[in-house]
Scaffold this motif. Structure first.
Motif, PDB file in Angstrom:
ATOM      1  N   TRP A 294      12.598 -34.308  54.250  1.00 35.75           N
ATOM      2  CA  TRP A 294      12.596 -33.862  55.639  1.00 35.75           C
ATOM      3  C   TRP A 294      11.207 -33.447  56.104  1.00 35.75           C
ATOM      4  CZ3 TRP A 294      16.062 -34.447  59.355  1.00 35.75           C
ATOM      5  CH2 TRP A 294      17.377 -34.752  58.997  1.00 35.75           C
ATOM      6  N   CYS A 295      10.412 -32.902  55.200  1.00 27.26           N
ATOM      7  CA  CYS A 295       9.074 -32.460  55.598  1.00 27.26           C
ATOM      8  C   CYS A 295       8.166 -33.618  55.975  1.00 27.26           C
ATOM      9  CB  CYS A 295       8.441 -31.626  54.491  1.00 27.26           C
ATOM     10  SG  CYS A 295       8.240 -32.508  52.927  1.00 27.26           S
ATOM     11  N   ALA A 296       8.546 -34.846  55.597  1.00 30.60           N
ATOM     12  CA  ALA A 296       7.724 -36.016  55.900  1.00 30.60           C
ATOM     13  C   ALA A 296       8.245 -36.799  57.103  1.00 30.60           C
ATOM     14  CB  ALA A 296       7.668 -36.941  54.683  1.00 30.60           C
ATOM     15  N   ARG A 297       9.286 -36.303  57.741  1.00 31.76           N
ATOM     16  CA  ARG A 297       9.869 -37.036  58.863  1.00 31.76           C
ATOM     17  C   ARG A 297       9.365 -36.493  60.192  1.00 31.76           C
ATOM     18  NH1 ARG A 297      16.254 -37.705  57.331  1.00 31.76           N
ATOM     19  NH2 ARG A 297      16.032 -37.571  55.057  1.00 31.76           N
ATOM     20  N   PRO A 298       9.438 -37.312  61.236  1.00 27.24           N
ATOM     21  CA  PRO A 298       9.002 -36.833  62.560  1.00 27.24           C
ATOM     22  C   PRO A 298       9.921 -35.738  63.081  1.00 27.24           C
ATOM     23  CG  PRO A 298      10.021 -38.999  62.726  1.00 27.24           C
ATOM     24  CD  PRO A 298       9.850 -38.724  61.263  1.00 27.24           C
ATOM     25  N   TRP A 299       9.386 -34.898  63.946  1.00 26.28           N
ATOM     26  CA  TRP A 299      10.173 -33.774  64.449  1.00 26.28           C
ATOM     27  C   TRP A 299      11.335 -34.233  65.309  1.00 26.28           C
ATOM     28  CZ3 TRP A 299       9.991 -33.105  69.828  1.00 26.28           C
ATOM     29  CH2 TRP A 299       8.967 -33.795  70.491  1.00 26.28           C
ATOM     30  N   SER A 300      11.288 -35.474  65.815  1.00 25.91           N
ATOM     31  CA  SER A 300      12.430 -35.983  66.578  1.00 25.91           C
ATOM     32  C   SER A 300      13.670 -36.091  65.701  1.00 25.91           C
ATOM     33  CB  SER A 300      12.096 -37.350  67.179  1.00 25.91           C
ATOM     34  OG  SER A 300      11.739 -38.283  66.173  1.00 25.91           O
ATOM     35  N   HIS A 301      13.498 -36.370  64.409  1.00 29.44           N
ATOM     36  CA  HIS A 301      14.634 -36.417  63.489  1.00 29.44           C
ATOM     37  C   HIS A 301      15.233 -35.027  63.312  1.00 29.44           C
ATOM     38  CE1 HIS A 301      13.593 -40.462  61.326  1.00 29.44           C
ATOM     39  NE2 HIS A 301      13.322 -40.503  62.609  1.00 29.44           N
ATOM     40  N   TRP A 302      14.378 -34.036  63.180  1.00 31.73           N
ATOM     41  CA  TRP A 302      14.856 -32.659  63.015  1.00 31.73           C
ATOM     42  C   TRP A 302      15.686 -32.230  64.225  1.00 31.73           C
ATOM     43  CZ3 TRP A 302      13.539 -28.943  59.112  1.00 31.73           C
ATOM     44  CH2 TRP A 302      12.704 -29.445  58.101  1.00 31.73           C
TER      45      TRP A 302
ATOM     46  N   TRP B 206      20.653 -37.766  57.811  1.00 32.58           N
ATOM     47  CA  TRP B 206      20.519 -37.105  56.512  1.00 32.58           C
ATOM     48  C   TRP B 206      19.991 -38.075  55.459  1.00 32.58           C
ATOM     49  CZ3 TRP B 206      20.602 -32.198  54.958  1.00 32.58           C
ATOM     50  CH2 TRP B 206      20.697 -31.945  53.586  1.00 32.58           C
ATOM     51  N   HIS B 207      20.455 -39.324  55.536  1.00 29.84           N
ATOM     52  CA  HIS B 207      20.033 -40.340  54.570  1.00 29.84           C
ATOM     53  C   HIS B 207      18.828 -41.145  55.055  1.00 29.84           C
ATOM     54  CE1 HIS B 207      23.366 -39.766  51.757  1.00 29.84           C
ATOM     55  NE2 HIS B 207      24.150 -39.606  52.810  1.00 29.84           N
ATOM     56  N   ASP B 208      18.220 -40.698  56.158  1.00 32.00           N
ATOM     57  CA  ASP B 208      17.004 -41.348  56.676  1.00 32.00           C
ATOM     58  C   ASP B 208      17.253 -42.814  57.015  1.00 32.00           C
ATOM     59  OD1 ASP B 208      14.440 -41.438  57.580  1.00 32.00           O
ATOM     60  OD2 ASP B 208      13.504 -41.602  55.612  1.00 32.00           O
ATOM     61  N   ARG B 209      18.346 -43.065  57.722  1.00 26.97           N
ATOM     62  CA  ARG B 209      18.687 -44.427  58.135  1.00 26.97           C
ATOM     63  C   ARG B 209      18.771 -44.509  59.656  1.00 26.97           C
ATOM     64  NH1 ARG B 209      23.842 -45.028  54.039  1.00 26.97           N
ATOM     65  NH2 ARG B 209      22.701 -44.902  52.059  1.00 26.97           N
ATOM     66  N   VAL B 210      17.822 -43.926  60.326  1.00 26.41           N
ATOM     67  CA  VAL B 210      17.866 -43.861  61.784  1.00 26.41           C
ATOM     68  C   VAL B 210      17.809 -45.250  62.406  1.00 26.41           C
ATOM     69  CG1 VAL B 210      16.775 -42.842  63.815  1.00 26.41           C
ATOM     70  CG2 VAL B 210      16.757 -41.618  61.655  1.00 26.41           C
ATOM     71  N   HIS B 211      17.134 -46.168  61.728  1.00 22.76           N
ATOM     72  CA  HIS B 211      16.995 -47.513  62.278  1.00 22.76           C
ATOM     73  C   HIS B 211      18.355 -48.151  62.559  1.00 22.76           C
ATOM     74  CE1 HIS B 211      14.861 -51.291  63.008  1.00 22.76           C
ATOM     75  NE2 HIS B 211      15.826 -51.887  62.339  1.00 22.76           N
ATOM     76  N   SER B 212      19.346 -47.849  61.749  1.00 20.18           N
ATOM     77  CA  SER B 212      20.652 -48.489  61.898  1.00 20.18           C
ATOM     78  C   SER B 212      21.486 -47.888  63.026  1.00 20.18           C
ATOM     79  CB  SER B 212      21.434 -48.397  60.582  1.00 20.18           C
ATOM     80  OG  SER B 212      21.622 -47.040  60.214  1.00 20.18           O
ATOM     81  N   ILE B 213      21.115 -46.725  63.536  1.00 26.83           N
ATOM     82  CA  ILE B 213      21.893 -46.109  64.619  1.00 26.83           C
ATOM     83  C   ILE B 213      21.046 -45.869  65.863  1.00 26.83           C
ATOM     84  CG2 ILE B 213      23.548 -44.977  63.094  1.00 26.83           C
ATOM     85  CD1 ILE B 213      21.906 -42.376  63.557  1.00 26.83           C
ATOM     86  N   ARG B 214      19.885 -46.487  65.909  1.00 31.02           N
ATOM     87  CA  ARG B 214      18.986 -46.280  67.043  1.00 31.02           C
ATOM     88  C   ARG B 214      19.657 -46.628  68.367  1.00 31.02           C
ATOM     89  NH1 ARG B 214      14.973 -50.642  66.571  1.00 31.02           N
ATOM     90  NH2 ARG B 214      16.903 -51.726  67.092  1.00 31.02           N
TER      91      ARG B 214
END
Length: 206
Positions: free
Chosen positions: A20-28, A118-126
């Protein structure tokens, strides 16, 4: 030579789950926004439009007591919400329609979005997030208009209600911008790739 295209499993092109610390704040923000909606939707909004939970469902009595308690606490709280009070009496059918949309469409989106974030799969639900954000943001316009013009509440209560509901307009609009902009950027990249590939093939033929 055409640019190299990748098939990312996440929205920014990475193929492994990042901390999570390496992800963009939009994910948070998106994860927190969706996760914070699940229990209020089930315990409060569902209480307004759904009948009692059938007794044959395991834990039905406990769930019904929790729903009743949550609605009572909200209705008797320091902030008078004319929308919820009227909807609980069967009034404001347009707002009750929004509550049904929240249960039927938004609640599943919250669960799916939290899982994929949570699983860092944002691309699939964009695309799903863009649709959700546009739907929710436009739904909030009549809600905020009603709160700004309804009679029977004080100026302080009106300000508190608008401040409470405003994030449900601002964050979905940001979600549309965050993930819609990235989608647009990917489309432009793919178009550039196709054009470069066609030019490269044309040069080879000539």
């Amino acid at each position: 030579m055409p640019p190299v295209m990748s098939t990312p499993s996440t929205i920014d092109g990475s193929t492994v789950r990042r901390p999570w610390c390496a992800r963009p704040w939009s994910h948070w923000i998106t994860f927190g926004f969706c996760a914070s909606h699940i229990f209020p939707t089930v315990l409060l909004d569902a209480q307004i439009v759904l009948p009692a939970i059938p007794a044959w469902i395991p834990g039905a009595a406990v769930l019904d007591r929790a729903r009743t308690w949550a609605l009572r606490q909200y209705l008797t709280g320091p902030i008078v919400d004319p929308l919820v009070r009227a909807a609980a009496r069967g009034e404001l059918p347009w707002f009750r329609t929004f509550l049904w949309a929240e249960l039927v469409f938004q609640l599943p989106v919250f669960v799916v979005a939290c899982y994929h974030l949570w699983h860092d799969r944002v691309h699939s639900i964009r695309d799903l997030l863009v649709v959700y954000g546009a739907h929710t943001a436009t739904s909030m316009v009549p809600v905020l208009t009603y709160l700004a013009t309804v009679a029977g509440i004080t100026t302080a209560q009106r300000g508190a209600l608008i401040a409470m509901y405003a994030p449900y307009l601002a964050v979905p609009m940001q979600i549309v911008f965050w993930f819609g902009f990235r989608w647009h950027r990917e489309v432009q990249t793919k178009r550039a790739y196709i054009a470069a590939t066609e030019d490269d093939e044309a040069k080879k033929r000539s």
